[in-house]
Design a protein around this motif. Sequence first.
Motif, PDB file in Angstrom:
ATOM      1  N   UNK A  21       1.621  15.204   8.897  1.00 24.23           N
ATOM      2  CA  UNK A  21       0.697  15.291   8.398  1.00 24.23           C
ATOM      3  C   UNK A  21      -0.522  14.170   9.063  1.00 24.23           C
ATOM      4  N   UNK A  22      -1.788  14.223   9.078  1.00 27.78           N
ATOM      5  CA  UNK A  22      -2.324  13.352   9.833  1.00 27.78           C
ATOM      6  C   UNK A  22      -2.556  12.663   9.167  1.00 27.78           C
ATOM      7  N   UNK A  23      -2.751  11.312   9.285  1.00 22.18           N
ATOM      8  CA  UNK A  23      -3.169  10.141   8.503  1.00 22.18           C
ATOM      9  C   UNK A  23      -4.874   9.924   8.834  1.00 22.18           C
ATOM     10  N   UNK A  24      -5.884   9.653   7.593  1.00 27.10           N
ATOM     11  CA  UNK A  24      -7.367   8.921   7.833  1.00 27.10           C
ATOM     12  C   UNK A  24      -7.410   8.196   8.117  1.00 27.10           C
ATOM     13  N   UNK A  25      -8.673   7.844   8.407  1.00 28.28           N
ATOM     14  CA  UNK A  25      -8.973   6.498   9.508  1.00 28.28           C
ATOM     15  C   UNK A  25      -9.801   6.179   8.890  1.00 28.28           C
ATOM     16  N   UNK A  26      -8.968   4.970   8.465  1.00 27.75           N
ATOM     17  CA  UNK A  26     -10.098   3.607   7.491  1.00 27.75           C
ATOM     18  C   UNK A  26      -9.932   2.723   8.631  1.00 27.75           C
ATOM     19  N   UNK A  27     -10.394   1.816   7.737  1.00 29.50           N
ATOM     20  CA  UNK A  27     -10.466   0.197   8.208  1.00 29.50           C
ATOM     21  C   UNK A  27      -9.435  -0.573   6.877  1.00 29.50           C
ATOM     22  N   UNK A  28      -8.267  -0.872   7.007  1.00 32.68           N
ATOM     23  CA  UNK A  28      -7.467  -1.640   6.084  1.00 32.68           C
ATOM     24  C   UNK A  28      -8.111  -2.934   5.794  1.00 32.68           C
ATOM     25  N   UNK A  29      -7.785  -3.437   4.846  1.00 32.46           N
ATOM     26  CA  UNK A  29      -8.341  -4.480   3.827  1.00 32.46           C
ATOM     27  C   UNK A  29      -7.043  -5.279   3.450  1.00 32.46           C
ATOM     28  N   UNK A  30      -6.308  -4.355   2.956  1.00 33.39           N
ATOM     29  CA  UNK A  30      -4.881  -4.602   2.360  1.00 33.39           C
ATOM     30  C   UNK A  30      -4.274  -3.442   2.358  1.00 33.39           C
ATOM     31  N   UNK A  31      -3.306  -3.151   2.591  1.00 34.16           N
ATOM     32  CA  UNK A  31      -1.605  -2.235   2.667  1.00 34.16           C
ATOM     33  C   UNK A  31      -1.003  -2.860   1.810  1.00 34.16           C
ATOM     34  N   UNK A  32      -1.283  -3.077   0.432  1.00 31.15           N
ATOM     35  CA  UNK A  32       0.042  -4.229  -0.472  1.00 31.15           C
ATOM     36  C   UNK A  32       0.745  -3.164  -1.038  1.00 31.15           C
ATOM     37  N   UNK A  33      -0.787  -1.710  -1.767  1.00 31.18           N
ATOM     38  CA  UNK A  33       0.011  -1.126  -2.639  1.00 31.18           C
ATOM     39  C   UNK A  33       0.104   0.819  -1.936  1.00 31.18           C
ATOM     40  N   UNK A  34      -0.138   0.762  -0.782  1.00 28.06           N
ATOM     41  CA  UNK A  34      -0.204   2.005   0.238  1.00 28.06           C
ATOM     42  C   UNK A  34       0.875   3.157   0.181  1.00 28.06           C
ATOM     43  N   UNK A  35       2.009   2.790  -0.295  1.00 30.34           N
ATOM     44  CA  UNK A  35       3.097   3.191  -0.409  1.00 30.34           C
ATOM     45  C   UNK A  35       3.185   3.914  -1.910  1.00 30.34           C
ATOM     46  N   UNK A  36       3.094   2.986  -2.897  1.00 36.87           N
ATOM     47  CA  UNK A  36       2.993   3.124  -4.158  1.00 36.87           C
ATOM     48  C   UNK A  36       1.866   4.407  -4.440  1.00 36.87           C
ATOM     49  N   UNK A  37       0.798   4.643  -3.964  1.00 40.08           N
ATOM     50  CA  UNK A  37      -0.313   4.857  -3.928  1.00 40.08           C
ATOM     51  C   UNK A  37       0.029   6.510  -3.373  1.00 40.08           C
ATOM     52  N   UNK A  38       0.256   6.792  -2.565  1.00 39.83           N
ATOM     53  CA  UNK A  38       1.195   7.615  -2.106  1.00 39.83           C
ATOM     54  C   UNK A  38       1.776   8.693  -3.194  1.00 39.83           C
TER      55      UNK A  38
END
Length: 302
Positions: free
Chosen positions: A232-249
Amino acid sequence: MKKILVVGSLNMDLVVQAPRHPKVGETIFGSQFHTFPGGKGANQAVAAARIGAPVTMIGRVGADGFGQQLLEIAAQEGIDAQWIEAVSGQPTGLALITVSDDGQNTIVVISGANTCLTTSDLDAAESAFDEAAALVLQLEVPMPVNQRAVELAHQKNIPVLLNPAPAQQIPIEILRQVDILIPNQHELLLISNQPDMESAIQALLGLGVKQLVVTLGEDGALLVSARERQHIPAFKVTPVDTTAAGDSFVGALAVALTQGQPLPQAARFASAAAAISVTRPGAQPSLPIRSEVEKFLKEQNA
């Protein structure tokens, strides 16, 4: 409507923004400091609630100011918090987080009251399992608690999603009863004790893991079972803070699956939620609501 049940941690995140991560023995100046509600369990519960699912959480906080704040926040998010209790003798869990200017983070967790959650607490909360459409777990509470949660879910035919973070060895009895294991690349290698991703995947499938969803950061996610494999490809964005990315997923994935989406579609939905979250600072403050995810996907499709 059946709920998503989250058994896990509640922390207060103490976040420092710095130009880069310091080297060992080095002192550098940071630019900002924030206090955010966090903890992988609470983050995933809030993520699911904001996407639109009814959520129940089982966990522990300290009998202190941070604990009271986290209880109030859970109530504000619409989470059923009757099984989140304040305990004396331990502080509320804390996470010390440094976020560099490129959005990458390092995290040190002090478990505190999260260690006070017991298997007896789960047995006392068994009625919460009766109302659940899915169980979501992480590894910030004691392993016997996770094992008992898996056993209760298995008895009641509730699908189990396990995010094995922070990475550590997991009893085979747990792995065999988990329906979807959701590690990142680092966690995949550590829990399998293998040197590369392919060896790790084969080892975990050989142990009886039914379905792997390996999150790959900016490279998307890999869905693997004994029968098939899909990227599943990722969406291209400019990251500011990756802290909760996995939890959001994880939270978004649980909601999409319980609402009937097939896994590839659910993973794409979860990837969109994670993509939005990394464009914002903080853990729970970064988590999107459902309309934001749907709008983002519509724009991407266009």
